[in-house]
Write a protein that holds these residues in place. Sequence first.
Motif, PDB file in Angstrom:
ATOM      1  N   UNK A 231       0.818  -1.205   0.000  1.00 11.90           N
ATOM      2  CA  UNK A 231       0.000   0.000   0.000  1.00 11.90           C
ATOM      3  C   UNK A 231       0.855   1.260   0.000  1.00 11.90           C
ATOM      4  N   UNK A 232       1.958   1.235   0.749  1.00 11.05           N
ATOM      5  CA  UNK A 232       2.858   2.388   0.762  1.00 11.05           C
ATOM      6  C   UNK A 232       3.440   2.618  -0.622  1.00 11.05           C
ATOM      7  N   UNK A 233       3.854   1.536  -1.288  1.00  6.10           N
ATOM      8  CA  UNK A 233       4.393   1.662  -2.642  1.00  6.10           C
ATOM      9  C   UNK A 233       3.300   2.070  -3.636  1.00  6.10           C
ATOM     10  N   UNK A 234       2.078   1.593  -3.402  1.00  5.29           N
ATOM     11  CA  UNK A 234       0.969   1.990  -4.278  1.00  5.29           C
ATOM     12  C   UNK A 234       0.755   3.497  -4.208  1.00  5.29           C
ATOM     13  N   UNK A 235       0.857   4.052  -2.992  1.00  2.00           N
ATOM     14  CA  UNK A 235       0.732   5.502  -2.848  1.00  2.00           C
ATOM     15  C   UNK A 235       1.816   6.241  -3.600  1.00  2.00           C
ATOM     16  N   UNK A 236       3.045   5.726  -3.555  1.00  2.55           N
ATOM     17  CA  UNK A 236       4.161   6.345  -4.272  1.00  2.55           C
ATOM     18  C   UNK A 236       3.925   6.315  -5.781  1.00  2.55           C
ATOM     19  N   UNK A 237       3.504   5.166  -6.296  1.00  2.91           N
ATOM     20  CA  UNK A 237       3.274   5.018  -7.735  1.00  2.91           C
ATOM     21  C   UNK A 237       2.139   5.930  -8.204  1.00  2.91           C
ATOM     22  N   UNK A 238       1.041   5.943  -7.459  1.00  3.28           N
ATOM     23  CA  UNK A 238      -0.092   6.783  -7.836  1.00  3.28           C
ATOM     24  C   UNK A 238       0.286   8.260  -7.845  1.00  3.28           C
ATOM     25  N   UNK A 239       1.087   8.655  -6.860  1.00  7.78           N
ATOM     26  CA  UNK A 239       1.433  10.076  -6.722  1.00  7.78           C
ATOM     27  C   UNK A 239       2.502  10.516  -7.703  1.00  7.78           C
ATOM     28  N   UNK A 240       3.602   9.770  -7.809  1.00 11.10           N
ATOM     29  CA  UNK A 240       4.760  10.219  -8.574  1.00 11.10           C
ATOM     30  C   UNK A 240       4.754   9.782 -10.037  1.00 11.10           C
ATOM     31  N   UNK A 241       3.905   8.811 -10.384  1.00 10.69           N
ATOM     32  CA  UNK A 241       3.884   8.317 -11.760  1.00 10.69           C
ATOM     33  C   UNK A 241       2.528   8.556 -12.433  1.00 10.69           C
ATOM     34  N   UNK A 242       1.467   8.054 -11.821  1.00  9.37           N
ATOM     35  CA  UNK A 242       0.146   8.128 -12.467  1.00  9.37           C
ATOM     36  C   UNK A 242      -0.355   9.563 -12.562  1.00  9.37           C
ATOM     37  N   UNK A 243      -0.218  10.347 -11.483  1.00 10.25           N
ATOM     38  CA  UNK A 243      -0.730  11.715 -11.507  1.00 10.25           C
ATOM     39  C   UNK A 243      -0.033  12.593 -12.549  1.00 10.25           C
ATOM     40  N   UNK A 244       1.304  12.691 -12.559  1.00 13.40           N
ATOM     41  CA  UNK A 244       1.929  13.517 -13.607  1.00 13.40           C
ATOM     42  C   UNK A 244       1.694  12.976 -15.011  1.00 13.40           C
ATOM     43  N   UNK A 245       1.590  11.653 -15.143  1.00  7.73           N
ATOM     44  CA  UNK A 245       1.299  11.064 -16.450  1.00  7.73           C
ATOM     45  C   UNK A 245      -0.073  11.500 -16.942  1.00  7.73           C
ATOM     46  N   UNK A 246      -1.069  11.494 -16.043  1.00  3.91           N
ATOM     47  CA  UNK A 246      -2.421  11.924 -16.412  1.00  3.91           C
ATOM     48  C   UNK A 246      -2.436  13.401 -16.795  1.00  3.91           C
ATOM     49  N   UNK A 247      -1.726  14.243 -16.044  1.00  6.63           N
ATOM     50  CA  UNK A 247      -1.653  15.669 -16.362  1.00  6.63           C
ATOM     51  C   UNK A 247      -0.990  15.887 -17.720  1.00  6.63           C
ATOM     52  N   UNK A 248       0.069  15.139 -17.986  1.00  4.34           N
ATOM     53  CA  UNK A 248       0.773  15.271 -19.262  1.00  4.34           C
ATOM     54  C   UNK A 248      -0.130  14.855 -20.429  1.00  4.34           C
ATOM     55  N   UNK A 249      -0.806  13.719 -20.297  1.00  4.77           N
ATOM     56  CA  UNK A 249      -1.650  13.208 -21.380  1.00  4.77           C
ATOM     57  C   UNK A 249      -2.806  14.153 -21.682  1.00  4.77           C
TER      58      UNK A 249
END
Length: 323
Positions: A231-249
């Motif tokens: 869960x801790x790693x899931x939070x990291x992935x969602x925050x540092x990868x998925x969020x900026x990726x969504x903003x970029x797309x």
Amino acid sequence: MGHIILYAIVPIIVIMALGYFSGKAGSFNGENARTLNKVVLNYALPAALFISIIKANREMLAVDMKLTIVSFAVLIAMFFVVYLVFRYMYKDTVAESAVSALISGSPTIGFLGFAVLEPIFGTSPSVGLVVAIVSIEVNAIGIPIGLAMINSGKSQTLSGKKPSPWKPVINAIKEPVAWMPILAVILVLCGLKWPDYLSPSFDLIKGANASVAVFAAGITLSSVEIKINVQAWAGVVLKLIIMPLALLAVGLLCHMDPTNLKMLVVAGALPPAFSGIIIASRYNTYVATGTTSLFMSVICFMFMCPIWLWITDLCVNHFYHLT
């Protein structure tokens, strides 16, 4: 980038480590951390949010509607994506999932926005525009929604039945951290010109915002079991990868201004919101995993920030060249 690491990231690690070792030495404990967080949540953070938003104006929100629309739509969507992931994939409670959304579904724009963006993009008005818009979304919309969901989950757990949908919203808005930024937004929309001589009255208490919050996070980390788990790693992935990726797309699809898009992606890649940790400690919900996820994200951000700058440049050059 070295300047960003030394002047923005390293101080966070140092202050958090100071709080951690102070807690391990017995100088402070978890109860002290909750007291410090109460000071931040009820006084320092509301003052910081109010003064940062009230200095904006209606023209700033109208300068680039694409920036406003993309940031609001993606960040609000990411808040609920994080909530749903933790609620249904990891079977967390409503309150735990809401705290997760407040942490991993929001960037720490109020603490690190200017510290990270200005060394990269300079002290242009555009930097202030991005910080102001994202701050309004995170603090005037995200925090009230999160608090309402936490109060709803807590009420349902205590009473055993579903509470009134309006009661948690009203309780959330009563919190200074919710109503002060909302008040600031209303005053800005009304065209109020904030007098400069009033700012020092807020600046003194807001100065304790970041430092006390990070120090308290370190104490909290020392008083709880560190949970480096899925869960801790899931939070990291969602925050540092998925969020900026969504903003970029979404930004590319909407043909945002390249510089604004780059700033928005970096803002989205910032570590999780410290306000989420403060609220977690206040409600004694999801503290261990949330604090661990925050610490891991701060470390990972040192590597992810230059990566996202490179990826955004690459995508902008390729996409805009083709179109």
